[in-house]
Scaffold this motif. Structure first.
Motif, PDB file in Angstrom:
ATOM      1  N   ILE A 125      11.274  -0.900  -0.307  1.00 24.08           N
ATOM      2  CA  ILE A 125       9.843  -0.836   0.195  1.00 24.08           C
ATOM      3  C   ILE A 125       9.168  -1.989  -0.838  1.00 24.08           C
ATOM      4  O   ILE A 125       8.094  -2.605  -0.373  1.00 24.08           O
ATOM      5  N   ALA A 126       9.655  -2.454  -1.936  1.00 26.76           N
ATOM      6  CA  ALA A 126       9.006  -3.255  -2.809  1.00 26.76           C
ATOM      7  C   ALA A 126       8.665  -4.631  -2.028  1.00 26.76           C
ATOM      8  O   ALA A 126       7.640  -5.412  -2.466  1.00 26.76           O
ATOM      9  N   ALA A 127       9.248  -5.082  -1.271  1.00 24.19           N
ATOM     10  CA  ALA A 127       9.198  -6.547  -0.577  1.00 24.19           C
ATOM     11  C   ALA A 127       7.867  -6.245   0.449  1.00 24.19           C
ATOM     12  O   ALA A 127       7.091  -6.942   0.364  1.00 24.19           O
ATOM     13  N   ALA A 128       8.009  -4.992   0.984  1.00 20.70           N
ATOM     14  CA  ALA A 128       6.822  -4.802   2.003  1.00 20.70           C
ATOM     15  C   ALA A 128       5.363  -4.377   1.223  1.00 20.70           C
ATOM     16  O   ALA A 128       4.495  -4.835   1.332  1.00 20.70           O
ATOM     17  N   LEU A 129       5.632  -3.697  -0.100  1.00 25.95           N
ATOM     18  CA  LEU A 129       4.420  -3.863  -0.984  1.00 25.95           C
ATOM     19  C   LEU A 129       3.834  -5.020  -1.382  1.00 25.95           C
ATOM     20  O   LEU A 129       2.810  -5.530  -1.526  1.00 25.95           O
ATOM     21  N   ASP A 130       4.912  -5.928  -1.899  1.00 27.63           N
ATOM     22  CA  ASP A 130       4.376  -7.244  -2.176  1.00 27.63           C
ATOM     23  C   ASP A 130       3.677  -8.097  -1.104  1.00 27.63           C
ATOM     24  O   ASP A 130       2.702  -8.719  -1.387  1.00 27.63           O
ATOM     25  N   ASN A 131       4.278  -7.996   0.022  1.00 27.50           N
ATOM     26  CA  ASN A 131       3.717  -8.667   1.111  1.00 27.50           C
ATOM     27  C   ASN A 131       2.411  -8.185   1.347  1.00 27.50           C
ATOM     28  O   ASN A 131       1.347  -8.954   1.786  1.00 27.50           O
ATOM     29  N   ALA A 132       2.171  -6.802   1.243  1.00 26.62           N
ATOM     30  CA  ALA A 132       0.819  -6.078   1.603  1.00 26.62           C
ATOM     31  C   ALA A 132      -0.288  -6.739   0.465  1.00 26.62           C
ATOM     32  O   ALA A 132      -1.378  -7.048   0.829  1.00 26.62           O
ATOM     33  N   ARG A 133       0.236  -6.697  -0.851  1.00 30.71           N
ATOM     34  CA  ARG A 133      -0.450  -6.979  -1.902  1.00 30.71           C
ATOM     35  C   ARG A 133      -0.932  -8.678  -1.607  1.00 30.71           C
ATOM     36  O   ARG A 133      -2.315  -8.894  -1.946  1.00 30.71           O
ATOM     37  N   LEU A 134      -0.189  -9.463  -1.336  1.00 28.42           N
ATOM     38  CA  LEU A 134      -0.346 -10.980  -1.016  1.00 28.42           C
ATOM     39  C   LEU A 134      -1.210 -10.924   0.125  1.00 28.42           C
ATOM     40  O   LEU A 134      -2.163 -11.876  -0.032  1.00 28.42           O
ATOM     41  N   LEU A 135      -1.349 -10.077   1.123  1.00 27.32           N
ATOM     42  CA  LEU A 135      -2.118 -10.211   2.270  1.00 27.32           C
ATOM     43  C   LEU A 135      -3.520  -9.642   1.753  1.00 27.32           C
ATOM     44  O   LEU A 135      -4.491 -10.212   2.118  1.00 27.32           O
ATOM     45  N   GLU A 136      -3.470  -8.773   0.992  1.00 26.65           N
ATOM     46  CA  GLU A 136      -4.843  -8.411   0.499  1.00 26.65           C
ATOM     47  C   GLU A 136      -5.361  -9.437  -0.504  1.00 26.65           C
ATOM     48  O   GLU A 136      -6.724  -9.569  -0.369  1.00 26.65           O
ATOM     49  N   GLU A 137      -4.761  -9.942  -1.279  1.00 23.83           N
ATOM     50  CA  GLU A 137      -5.389 -11.170  -2.045  1.00 23.83           C
ATOM     51  C   GLU A 137      -5.795 -12.161  -1.219  1.00 23.83           C
ATOM     52  O   GLU A 137      -6.765 -12.636  -1.631  1.00 23.83           O
ATOM     53  N   ALA A 138      -5.112 -12.706  -0.147  1.00 24.72           N
ATOM     54  CA  ALA A 138      -5.581 -13.435   0.804  1.00 24.72           C
ATOM     55  C   ALA A 138      -6.756 -13.269   1.541  1.00 24.72           C
ATOM     56  O   ALA A 138      -7.806 -14.136   1.595  1.00 24.72           O
ATOM     57  N   ARG A 139      -6.796 -11.926   1.828  1.00 18.43           N
ATOM     58  CA  ARG A 139      -8.277 -11.516   2.462  1.00 18.43           C
ATOM     59  C   ARG A 139      -9.287 -11.782   1.393  1.00 18.43           C
ATOM     60  O   ARG A 139     -10.535 -12.289   1.868  1.00 18.43           O
ATOM     61  N   GLN A 140      -9.104 -11.404   0.309  1.00 15.48           N
ATOM     62  CA  GLN A 140     -10.155 -11.319  -0.685  1.00 15.48           C
ATOM     63  C   GLN A 140     -10.638 -12.853  -0.906  1.00 15.48           C
ATOM     64  O   GLN A 140     -11.860 -13.144  -0.948  1.00 15.48           O
ATOM     65  N   SER A 141      -9.463 -13.646  -0.928  1.00 11.01           N
ATOM     66  CA  SER A 141      -9.820 -15.044  -1.089  1.00 11.01           C
ATOM     67  C   SER A 141     -10.716 -15.620   0.016  1.00 11.01           C
ATOM     68  O   SER A 141     -11.676 -16.419  -0.098  1.00 11.01           O
ATOM     69  N   THR A 142     -10.216 -15.154   1.130  1.00 11.34           N
ATOM     70  CA  THR A 142     -10.903 -15.597   2.315  1.00 11.34           C
ATOM     71  C   THR A 142     -12.769 -15.210   2.303  1.00 11.34           C
ATOM     72  O   THR A 142     -13.402 -15.906   2.633  1.00 11.34           O
ATOM     73  N   LEU A 143     -12.805 -13.694   1.953  1.00 10.83           N
ATOM     74  CA  LEU A 143     -13.938 -13.385   1.856  1.00 10.83           C
ATOM     75  C   LEU A 143     -14.970 -14.118   0.923  1.00 10.83           C
ATOM     76  O   LEU A 143     -16.248 -14.464   1.077  1.00 10.83           O
ATOM     77  N   ARG A 144     -14.407 -14.506  -0.289  1.00  7.90           N
ATOM     78  CA  ARG A 144     -15.029 -15.158  -1.388  1.00  7.90           C
ATOM     79  C   ARG A 144     -15.533 -16.730  -0.914  1.00  7.90           C
ATOM     80  O   ARG A 144     -16.403 -16.988  -1.187  1.00  7.90           O
ATOM     81  N   LEU A 145     -14.398 -17.349  -0.182  1.00  6.20           N
ATOM     82  CA  LEU A 145     -14.693 -18.558   0.489  1.00  6.20           C
ATOM     83  C   LEU A 145     -15.599 -18.477   1.531  1.00  6.20           C
ATOM     84  O   LEU A 145     -16.588 -19.485   1.630  1.00  6.20           O
ATOM     85  N   GLN A 146     -15.759 -17.367   2.334  1.00  5.43           N
ATOM     86  CA  GLN A 146     -16.809 -17.309   3.205  1.00  5.43           C
ATOM     87  C   GLN A 146     -18.203 -17.424   2.630  1.00  5.43           C
ATOM     88  O   GLN A 146     -19.128 -17.976   3.229  1.00  5.43           O
TER      89      GLN A 146
END
Length: 206
Positions: free
Chosen positions: A157-178
């Motif tokens: 499960i750890a890899a899936a959790l890490d991928n989901a965490r990275l996806l959430e960080e990318a989403r937050q970065s996109t929102l800040r950039l917007q």
């Protein structure tokens, strides 16, 4: 346990949102090992602390306020050293020998690192409320089999959790950039007006 492991491995690949994935992992894990209180804490790399990302059986104010430094407390040491901790009874274990805090359940608990490759991204904490002497032993304490199950589950499960965490960080970065782009868009007309005014003043002065 095997059925839960297979189910979780299959579901983990289909859930991209980290909060949904964390909640599912915690709920199914607690149900399988008969834990009554549980939490998943993720590492904040910048601040070097652990924060609760998902929890069941804990008060809301506790979830919001808990921050554990790496290396401090049981969870902090597990996150730093990468070694799981299994305790039958915290009040009898010579490593701790202290009364169990009622809000965390009874004396038996597990703290397991969540590892991706060589990195530890968090820990999962599970504890049992005391059921009394009349309860079967498997309800009063976690077993080595529970630890083996958690170890296998976290490996998948750890890899899936890490991928989901990275996806959430990318989403937050996109929102800040917007937000930055929108702020600049709103400021542009004002800057243009100021430039025009400056040109008019320059022409008048000439």
């Amino acid at each position: 346990k095997l059925s839960t492991l297979n189910e979780m491995v299959e579901l983990a690949a289909k859930i991209p949102k980290i909060q949904d994935l964390l909640a599912l992992v915690l709920e199914r894990t607690m149900r399988t090992v008969r834990a009554s209180i549980g939490s998943i804490m993720l590492v904040d790399k910048e601040r070097q602390i652990l924060r609760i990302a998902a929890a069941r059986g804990l008060a809301e104010e506790l979830i919001a306020n808990v921050e554990i430094k790496m290396g401090e407390g049981i969870a902090g040491k597990v996150a730093l050293l990468g070694e799981p901790v299994l305790v039958d009874d915290i009040e009898q274990d010579p490593r701790f020998t202290k009364p169990s805090d009622p809000k965390y359940g009874g004396g038996s608990f597990i703290c397991m690192p969540v590892r991706v490759g060589g990195r530890i991204i968090g820990v999962i904490n599970l504890s049992k409320k005391e059921y009394g002497a009349v309860s079967p032993p498997d309800l009063r304490a976690f077993s080595p089999t529970d630890l083996q199950f958690l170890n296998a589950l976290m490996a998948y499960i750890a890899a899936a959790l890490d991928n989901a965490r990275l996806l959430e960080e990318a989403r937050q970065s996109t929102l800040r950039l917007q937000q930055v782009v929108e702020d600049q868009r709103l400021r542009l007309p004002l800057a243009q007006q100021q430039m025009l005014q400056a040109e008019k003043l320059s022409a008048l002065s000439q």
